[in-house]
Scaffold this motif. Structure first.
Motif, PDB file in Angstrom:
ATOM      1  N   ALA A   1       0.831  -1.210   0.000  1.00 55.39           N
ATOM      2  CA  ALA A   1       0.000   0.000   0.000  1.00 55.39           C
ATOM      3  C   ALA A   1       0.866   1.260   0.000  1.00 55.39           C
ATOM      4  CB  ALA A   1      -0.937  -0.011   1.209  1.00 55.39           C
ATOM      5  N   VAL A   2       1.911   1.265   0.825  1.00 56.97           N
ATOM      6  CA  VAL A   2       2.806   2.438   0.882  1.00 56.97           C
ATOM      7  C   VAL A   2       3.458   2.677  -0.463  1.00 56.97           C
ATOM      8  CG1 VAL A   2       4.918   3.356   1.907  1.00 56.97           C
ATOM      9  CG2 VAL A   2       3.207   2.252   3.361  1.00 56.97           C
ATOM     10  N   LEU A   3       3.998   1.634  -1.054  1.00 58.30           N
ATOM     11  CA  LEU A   3       4.735   1.806  -2.304  1.00 58.30           C
ATOM     12  C   LEU A   3       3.800   2.149  -3.466  1.00 58.30           C
ATOM     13  CD1 LEU A   3       7.337  -1.070  -1.920  1.00 58.30           C
ATOM     14  CD2 LEU A   3       7.666   1.378  -1.532  1.00 58.30           C
ATOM     15  N   ARG A   4       2.623   1.554  -3.499  1.00 60.61           N
ATOM     16  CA  ARG A   4       1.668   1.911  -4.559  1.00 60.61           C
ATOM     17  C   ARG A   4       1.232   3.367  -4.434  1.00 60.61           C
ATOM     18  NH1 ARG A   4      -1.312  -3.891  -4.104  1.00 60.61           N
ATOM     19  NH2 ARG A   4      -0.141  -4.951  -5.771  1.00 60.61           N
ATOM     20  N   HIS A   5       1.048   3.807  -3.194  1.00 59.71           N
ATOM     21  CA  HIS A   5       0.684   5.209  -3.015  1.00 59.71           C
ATOM     22  C   HIS A   5       1.801   6.122  -3.516  1.00 59.71           C
ATOM     23  CE1 HIS A   5      -0.873   8.877  -1.267  1.00 59.71           C
ATOM     24  NE2 HIS A   5       0.331   9.091  -0.769  1.00 59.71           N
ATOM     25  N   LEU A   6       3.052   5.810  -3.169  1.00 59.95           N
ATOM     26  CA  LEU A   6       4.170   6.641  -3.620  1.00 59.95           C
ATOM     27  C   LEU A   6       4.271   6.651  -5.140  1.00 59.95           C
ATOM     28  CD1 LEU A   6       6.867   5.651  -0.955  1.00 59.95           C
ATOM     29  CD2 LEU A   6       5.485   7.742  -1.026  1.00 59.95           C
ATOM     30  N   VAL A   7       4.067   5.487  -5.755  1.00 66.54           N
ATOM     31  CA  VAL A   7       4.100   5.410  -7.224  1.00 66.54           C
ATOM     32  C   VAL A   7       2.982   6.257  -7.821  1.00 66.54           C
ATOM     33  CG1 VAL A   7       3.730   3.862  -9.188  1.00 66.54           C
ATOM     34  CG2 VAL A   7       5.284   3.188  -7.338  1.00 66.54           C
TER      35      VAL A   7
ATOM     36  N   ASP B   1      13.899   4.951  -8.412  1.00 65.23           N
ATOM     37  CA  ASP B   1      15.220   5.427  -7.993  1.00 65.23           C
ATOM     38  C   ASP B   1      15.359   5.527  -6.482  1.00 65.23           C
ATOM     39  OD1 ASP B   1      16.334   5.658 -10.519  1.00 65.23           O
ATOM     40  OD2 ASP B   1      15.632   7.713 -10.794  1.00 65.23           O
ATOM     41  N   TRP B   2      14.310   5.232  -5.722  1.00 65.51           N
ATOM     42  CA  TRP B   2      14.363   5.357  -4.270  1.00 65.51           C
ATOM     43  C   TRP B   2      14.681   3.993  -3.647  1.00 65.51           C
ATOM     44  CZ3 TRP B   2       9.167   8.442  -3.313  1.00 65.51           C
ATOM     45  CH2 TRP B   2       9.260   9.684  -3.960  1.00 65.51           C
ATOM     46  N   PRO B   3      15.874   3.800  -3.092  1.00 69.96           N
ATOM     47  CA  PRO B   3      16.200   2.501  -2.486  1.00 69.96           C
ATOM     48  C   PRO B   3      15.256   2.182  -1.333  1.00 69.96           C
ATOM     49  CG  PRO B   3      18.162   3.876  -2.762  1.00 69.96           C
ATOM     50  CD  PRO B   3      16.981   4.755  -3.009  1.00 69.96           C
ATOM     51  N   ILE B   4      14.987   0.896  -1.141  1.00 74.11           N
ATOM     52  CA  ILE B   4      14.060   0.425  -0.110  1.00 74.11           C
ATOM     53  C   ILE B   4      14.794  -0.597   0.750  1.00 74.11           C
ATOM     54  CG2 ILE B   4      11.851  -0.720   0.326  1.00 74.11           C
ATOM     55  CD1 ILE B   4      11.108   0.196  -2.626  1.00 74.11           C
ATOM     56  N   GLU B   5      15.035  -0.244   2.001  1.00 80.44           N
ATOM     57  CA  GLU B   5      15.820  -1.071   2.912  1.00 80.44           C
ATOM     58  C   GLU B   5      14.880  -1.757   3.906  1.00 80.44           C
ATOM     59  OE1 GLU B   5      19.983  -0.286   5.262  1.00 80.44           O
ATOM     60  OE2 GLU B   5      18.387   1.197   5.507  1.00 80.44           O
TER      61      GLU B   5
ATOM     62  N   SER C   1      10.536  -8.277   0.668  1.00 79.42           N
ATOM     63  CA  SER C   1      11.129  -8.109  -0.662  1.00 79.42           C
ATOM     64  C   SER C   1      10.180  -8.568  -1.763  1.00 79.42           C
ATOM     65  CB  SER C   1      12.461  -8.847  -0.750  1.00 79.42           C
ATOM     66  OG  SER C   1      12.288 -10.249  -0.591  1.00 79.42           O
ATOM     67  N   LEU C   2       9.446  -9.637  -1.503  1.00 78.88           N
ATOM     68  CA  LEU C   2       8.474 -10.105  -2.506  1.00 78.88           C
ATOM     69  C   LEU C   2       7.317  -9.114  -2.642  1.00 78.88           C
ATOM     70  CD1 LEU C   2       8.434 -13.932  -1.696  1.00 78.88           C
ATOM     71  CD2 LEU C   2       9.557 -12.788  -3.629  1.00 78.88           C
ATOM     72  N   ALA C   3       6.904  -8.513  -1.520  1.00 73.85           N
ATOM     73  CA  ALA C   3       5.842  -7.501  -1.589  1.00 73.85           C
ATOM     74  C   ALA C   3       6.299  -6.288  -2.384  1.00 73.85           C
ATOM     75  CB  ALA C   3       5.424  -7.086  -0.175  1.00 73.85           C
ATOM     76  N   VAL C   4       7.551  -5.876  -2.195  1.00 66.83           N
ATOM     77  CA  VAL C   4       8.094  -4.750  -2.957  1.00 66.83           C
ATOM     78  C   VAL C   4       8.036  -5.047  -4.444  1.00 66.83           C
ATOM     79  CG1 VAL C   4      10.197  -3.463  -3.479  1.00 66.83           C
ATOM     80  CG2 VAL C   4       9.563  -3.905  -1.091  1.00 66.83           C
ATOM     81  N   LYS C   5       8.489  -6.230  -4.824  1.00 68.14           N
ATOM     82  CA  LYS C   5       8.530  -6.571  -6.243  1.00 68.14           C
ATOM     83  C   LYS C   5       7.135  -6.823  -6.818  1.00 68.14           C
ATOM     84  CE  LYS C   5      13.044  -6.387  -6.704  1.00 68.14           C
ATOM     85  NZ  LYS C   5      13.751  -5.454  -7.601  1.00 68.14           N
ATOM     86  N   ASP C   6       6.159  -7.132  -5.955  1.00 72.47           N
ATOM     87  CA  ASP C   6       4.770  -7.229  -6.418  1.00 72.47           C
ATOM     88  C   ASP C   6       4.292  -5.894  -6.984  1.00 72.47           C
ATOM     89  OD1 ASP C   6       4.401  -9.868  -5.835  1.00 72.47           O
ATOM     90  OD2 ASP C   6       3.305  -9.534  -3.960  1.00 72.47           O
ATOM     91  N   VAL C   7       4.766  -4.812  -6.398  1.00 78.01           N
ATOM     92  CA  VAL C   7       4.348  -3.483  -6.854  1.00 78.01           C
ATOM     93  C   VAL C   7       5.004  -3.159  -8.182  1.00 78.01           C
ATOM     94  CG1 VAL C   7       4.363  -1.015  -6.296  1.00 78.01           C
ATOM     95  CG2 VAL C   7       3.949  -2.722  -4.496  1.00 78.01           C
ATOM     96  N   ASP C   8       6.302  -3.420  -8.282  1.00 72.39           N
ATOM     97  CA  ASP C   8       7.015  -3.186  -9.541  1.00 72.39           C
ATOM     98  C   ASP C   8       8.345  -3.916  -9.472  1.00 72.39           C
ATOM     99  OD1 ASP C   8       7.223  -1.389 -12.134  1.00 72.39           O
ATOM    100  OD2 ASP C   8       9.165  -1.272 -11.128  1.00 72.39           O
ATOM    101  N   ALA C   9       8.647  -4.688 -10.505  1.00 76.84           N
ATOM    102  CA  ALA C   9       9.856  -5.514 -10.501  1.00 76.84           C
ATOM    103  C   ALA C   9      11.128  -4.691 -10.484  1.00 76.84           C
ATOM    104  CB  ALA C   9       9.853  -6.444 -11.715  1.00 76.84           C
ATOM    105  N   GLU C  10      11.053  -3.416 -10.869  1.00 74.12           N
ATOM    106  CA  GLU C  10      12.260  -2.595 -10.928  1.00 74.12           C
ATOM    107  C   GLU C  10      12.463  -1.718  -9.699  1.00 74.12           C
ATOM    108  OE1 GLU C  10      13.215  -0.713 -14.696  1.00 74.12           O
ATOM    109  OE2 GLU C  10      11.693  -1.960 -15.675  1.00 74.12           O
ATOM    110  N   LEU C  11      11.568  -1.809  -8.718  1.00 73.34           N
ATOM    111  CA  LEU C  11      11.850  -1.163  -7.447  1.00 73.34           C
ATOM    112  C   LEU C  11      13.061  -1.833  -6.809  1.00 73.34           C
ATOM    113  CD1 LEU C  11       8.270  -0.707  -5.954  1.00 73.34           C
ATOM    114  CD2 LEU C  11       9.702   1.034  -7.049  1.00 73.34           C
TER     115      LEU C  11
END
Length: 511
Positions: free
Chosen positions: A135-141, A151-155, A181-191
């Motif tokens: 939800a956070v990453l989709r909102h930012l996108v 371009d924003w690294p995600i740690e 990490s899988l949730a991050v890539k669910d939003v976009d594979a290039e995050l």
């Protein structure tokens, strides 16, 4: 011995030192003092990314569970996130996203860290945690665009090798990394996602086991991260702490360690980000405020880019509350700036680095020489800083033969110098001389701002055979920036200093 600086560059100066800077928890960015400090830092230094704790903690208010119709539900609210990220982008800096700490409504336990109580337990529901991350990453996108957010690294988390920051052990962190990490890539594979954000002192086995887990599970990872500090055990005092320090080279050794530890795993070829570094890991150690600190860290800034893709100073500002609300303007905070934007000597080290050229002409244990596109030569030089407590050296001299124009050039060059030391550009020393006021008056704050400014000087130096001989004599714990510019002399032929007061030839006084 005089160092003859070559005319031609030997390398490009990495700018890993300005890739990222640290900050206190993210909701502090809503404060005016914080935003004023960030504006100043960006104007005079210019970092590209900023990283801090607490993106998912209660203070940012993203995770909002509620009940309706007999069911537990979650609203994801971005009121504060949008204000913080908008403020960052307006200042030309982007977030380096740290995913933590655990929202209380999702936490599996009550263990917390810091005065502001960041929850350090795993999620009690992995699916709900993954939903939160997506939800956070989709909102930012949606708000800022996919190209920008890529371009924003995600740690993933912060210092999970310490029980004070992660209560559940390494295997549980591996599981958190997998789900996240899988949730991050669910939003976009290039995050871009990475970790494990380790605190210093871990055994090689910790990061090697992490690499084995990632490889065995074929998990996404785009960068490796760790932290670096060079201080020893804490010697507490009221409202502060003192610690021994290792030599500054210990920080560089920590920067280099992950690639050695990960050799042959494939992770050693990834980007390496040191997402926190400083001397002391305490936000109340007065060493951070001193001229010693700038001289101590100078070789780290100059050489760290050879070892890591970034190393993030922890932090840009003393607007920071991990051990509570500061009780005085100088309290040993991590910041380059105190509250009310008083510049510390280490701030000037960074500002001096920002004025260096990108072409390295020479580099040594006490100096860096660079050239700019317009022909200017810049020199950063620093006096020795002995953490073993030796007497500060005064009179340390760096003797340089600097290129100044083409090989046959003669004439003069303009030499401009700015310096901080025990005796100049040192607001902490001025504050001590004032009697360490806990709440300085407006007049005292003005005096501290004045004391924080570097010493400035300028002079003309001769150029012979396209070179100027410059002896840089350094005071105690001095860090100095020199700028050498060849002079094109446009003095009119009728000028004579003897005639300045009308007393020269042809202007005899009349009575």
């Amino acid at each position: 011995m005089r160092i003859v600086v070559p005319r031609q560059p030997s390398a490009t100066l990495p700018d890993a030192w300005r890739h990222c800077v640290g900050t206190g928890r993210l909701d502090l960015a809503l404060r005016r003092d914080y935003q004023d400090s960030l504006a100043l830092v960006q104007r005079e230094i210019g970092f590209r990314y900023i990283r801090g704790h607490g993106l998912l903690s209660d203070g940012m208010g993203i995770h909002q569970p509620y009940e309706h119709g007999g069911e537990r539900r979650v609203r994801h609210a971005f009121t504060y996130v949008d204000q913080v990220v908008d403020a960052y982008l307006e200042q030309g800096i982007a977030p380096f996203l740290e995913l933590g700490f655990m929202p209380s409504g999702l936490a599996s336990g009550d263990d917390t860290v810091f005065w502001w109580k960041g929850n350090i337990t795993p999620p009690r529901d992995e699916r709900e945690w993954a939903d939160l991350v997506r939800a956070v990453l989709r909102h930012l996108v949606d708000r800022y665009g996919i190209d920008r957010v890529r371009d924003w690294p995600i740690e993933v988390w912060n210092e999970p090798n310490l029980t004070g920051f992660w209560s559940a052990g390494q295997d549980a962190y591996h599981r958190l990394y997998e789900v996240t990490s899988l949730a991050v890539k669910d939003v976009d594979a290039e995050l871009r996602v990475g970790g494990p954000s380790l605190a210093p002192g871990y055994e090689d086995e910790w990061i090697q086991r992490f690499a084995e887990f990632v490889g065995r599970r074929d998990l996404p990872i785009d960068f490796v991260s760790r932290h670096a500090y060079s201080s020893g055990p804490v010697q507490p005092v009221p409202f502060g702490a003192h610690q021994t320090l290792m030599p500054a080279s210990a920080l560089l050794e920590q920067f280099a360690a992950p690639r050695r530890q990960l050799a042959g795993t494939g992770l050693d070829r990834l980007q390496l980000h040191i997402t926190e570094f400083n001397s002391s890991y305490r936000p109340d150690n007065p060493v951070h405020d001193t001229a010693f600190h700038a001289a101590y860290l100078a070789p780290v800034l100059v050489n760290g880019g050879d070892l890591a893709d970034s190393f993030s100073y922890w932090t840009f500002s003393d607007v920071f509350e991990e051990v509570g609300i500061p009780t005085s303007p100088f309290h040993g905070g991590f910041g380059l700036l105190t509250h009310r934007q008083i510049k510390k000597p280490t701030y000037h080290l960074y500002a001096f680095m920002a004025e260096m050229g990108d072409r390295v002409l020479a580099r040594g244990e006490d100096h860096l020489v660079t050239r700019h596109d317009d022909g200017r030569v810049t020199v950063l030089a620093w006096a020795p800083a002995d953490p073993a407590g030796g007497t500060p050296v005064s009179g340390h001299t760096v003797r340089l033969s600097l290129p100044a124009g083409p090989p046959d050039a003669r004439g003069t060059a303009y030499l401009r110098r700015r310096s901080v030391s025990e005796d100049s550009g040192n607001a902490w020393a001025a504050w001590c001389e004032m009697g360490r006021p806990l709440a300085p008056s407006g007049r005292q704050i003005d005096a501290l701002h004045e004391a924080a400014e570097p010493a400035r000087s300028h002079r003309s130096v001769p150029v012979t055979g396209g070179r100027s001989e410059v002896d840089v004599v350094l005071g105690r714990h001095e860090v100095t920036l020199l700028e050498l510019t060849p002079v094109i002399d446009e003095t009119p032929p009728w000028w004579s200093e003897d005639r300045l007061f009308g007393l020269g030839t042809g202007n005899a006084p009349t009575h």
